[in-house]
Design an enzyme around this catalytic site. Sequence first.
Site, PDB file in Angstrom:
ATOM      1  N   TYR A  27       0.938  -1.215  -0.004  1.00 61.00           N
ATOM      2  CA  TYR A  27      -0.018   0.160  -0.035  1.00 61.00           C
ATOM      3  C   TYR A  27       0.819   1.348  -0.053  1.00 61.00           C
ATOM      4  O   TYR A  27       0.566   2.358  -0.710  1.00 61.00           O
ATOM      5  CB  TYR A  27      -1.060   0.045   1.314  1.00 61.00           C
ATOM      6  CG  TYR A  27      -2.126  -0.967   0.773  1.00 61.00           C
ATOM      7  CD1 TYR A  27      -3.496  -0.199  -0.001  1.00 61.00           C
ATOM      8  CD2 TYR A  27      -2.335  -2.237   1.197  1.00 61.00           C
ATOM      9  CE1 TYR A  27      -4.444  -1.195  -0.312  1.00 61.00           C
ATOM     10  CE2 TYR A  27      -3.301  -2.911   0.781  1.00 61.00           C
ATOM     11  CZ  TYR A  27      -4.512  -2.377   0.008  1.00 61.00           C
ATOM     12  OH  TYR A  27      -5.535  -3.030  -0.311  1.00 61.00           O
ATOM     13  N   VAL A  77      -9.719   4.174  -5.004  1.00 62.75           N
ATOM     14  CA  VAL A  77      -9.318   4.648  -3.656  1.00 62.75           C
ATOM     15  C   VAL A  77      -8.509   5.680  -4.058  1.00 62.75           C
ATOM     16  O   VAL A  77      -7.580   5.996  -3.168  1.00 62.75           O
ATOM     17  CB  VAL A  77      -8.599   3.417  -2.865  1.00 62.75           C
ATOM     18  CG1 VAL A  77      -9.693   2.450  -2.885  1.00 62.75           C
ATOM     19  CG2 VAL A  77      -7.732   2.795  -3.627  1.00 62.75           C
ATOM     20  N   HIS A 126     -14.916   2.023  -1.661  1.00 60.91           N
ATOM     21  CA  HIS A 126     -13.802   1.073  -1.169  1.00 60.91           C
ATOM     22  C   HIS A 126     -12.775   1.890  -0.182  1.00 60.91           C
ATOM     23  O   HIS A 126     -11.677   1.465  -0.196  1.00 60.91           O
ATOM     24  CB  HIS A 126     -13.141   0.347  -2.264  1.00 60.91           C
ATOM     25  CG  HIS A 126     -14.081  -0.716  -2.791  1.00 60.91           C
ATOM     26  ND1 HIS A 126     -14.022  -1.236  -3.965  1.00 60.91           N
ATOM     27  CD2 HIS A 126     -15.420  -1.118  -2.406  1.00 60.91           C
ATOM     28  CE1 HIS A 126     -15.060  -2.120  -4.240  1.00 60.91           C
ATOM     29  NE2 HIS A 126     -15.899  -2.171  -3.222  1.00 60.91           N
TER      30      HIS A 126
END
Length: 251
Positions: free
Chosen positions: A72, A108, A124
Site C-alpha cells: 500500500y 481509492v 472502497h
Amino acid sequence: MSASDYSIPPDLARALRNARTVAALTGAGVSAESGVPTFRDAQTGLWAQFDPCELATPSAFARNPTLVWDWYAMRRALVRGVAPNAGHYALAALDDHVPECLVATQNVDGLHQQAGSRWVIELHGNITRVKCASCGRQALAWDDAGPQRPPRCAYCSGPLRPDVVWFEEMLPDDAVAAAERAVDTCDVLLVAGTSSEVYPAAELPRRALRSGARVVEINPLATPLSELAHDTLRGPSGVVLPALVAAAFPA
Ligand code: BJW
Ligand code: ZN
C-alpha cells in the site's frame, strides 16, 4: 483514437441530454490512463509474484502486515504522482449539464474529486488515508518507510493500515445507502472501467436496471454486465466519456 472520432448512438446522446439524474459507477479502468494499474492487471517488478486479490484481505494483513503495508505504501506513492485524465474530467463536466449527478467509485485514488466532481461516493475507501486496525481512529501522520512497518497508532499502539475496504469487510453503510439511492432514482447510469466482478458494487447496475434506468457500459472489454446493459461502448474511458459528453452537450 480521439474522442472526436468516437461515434455515440444519437438516441443515447439524447437520453443523456434529457436526464435529470445521472449516476456513474467507476472502477480501476477509469484511472488506467492516469497511470494507475487496474486491480487485475499483472503486477510488475517486486510485486509480480503477488496476487492483488490476496493482498487486499484482513487475513493477508494478519499473516504478513509488513508485506501488505509496503504494497500500500508503494501504491500511495504512485497515486501521489498521478493526475486525473480526460475520463475523470468528462464526468466532472456532467455536473454543469445535469441537474443531479453522482459518482460512486470503487477507486481509492481520489482522482474524481481532483477532477472536480462535486458528489463522489467512495465505496472502497481512500488509499491516502490510514487508520488503526485495532481502534479504528484515523492517523494524522505516519512514516511510510520507517523501521517499524506498519507504524503504530498514537492512541492505542495498534498497527496502522490503509483506510480501504478489503475483501470480506463491510463497505461503509452511508456510502452504500447513497449509491443505492442514486441507482434507484437515476435516469442514466454510466458504468465505466470496472470488471463488474466485485460485490456489492457489481449489484448496483442490476438495481438500476430493475428501476428502469438506461445502463451504459464503457469498457474496452466485455464483462458480466455487458449482455445486460442497454449500451456497451467499447473503448478506453478517456476517449469514450469525453465523446459521450460532447455528443450529449455540444458546445
Ligand atoms: C478500462 C480501461 C480504460 C482497462 N478505460 N476501462 C456476492 C456474490 C459473490 C461474492 C460476494 C458477494 N458479496 C460479497 C462477496 C465477496 C466479495 C466479492 O465480491 N468477491 C468477488 C471477487 C466474487 N466482496 C466483498 O468481500 C466485499 N465485502 C462484502 O461484501 O462484505 C460482506 C461480506 C462479509 C464477509 C464475507 C462475505 C461478504 C468487499 C469488497 C472490497 C473490494 N476491495 C478492493 C480493494 C480495495 C483497496 C485497494 O485498492 O487495494 O477493491 S478489491 C478490488 O476490486 C478493488 C476494486 O475497487 C475492486 C473492483 O475492481 P475494478 O475496479 O472493477 O477493477 P478491475 O481491475 O477488476 O477491472 C478493471 C476494468 O477496467 C476491466 O474490466 C478492464 O477491461 C477495464 N479497463 N483499461 C475503461 N482505459
Ligand atoms: Zn488505535
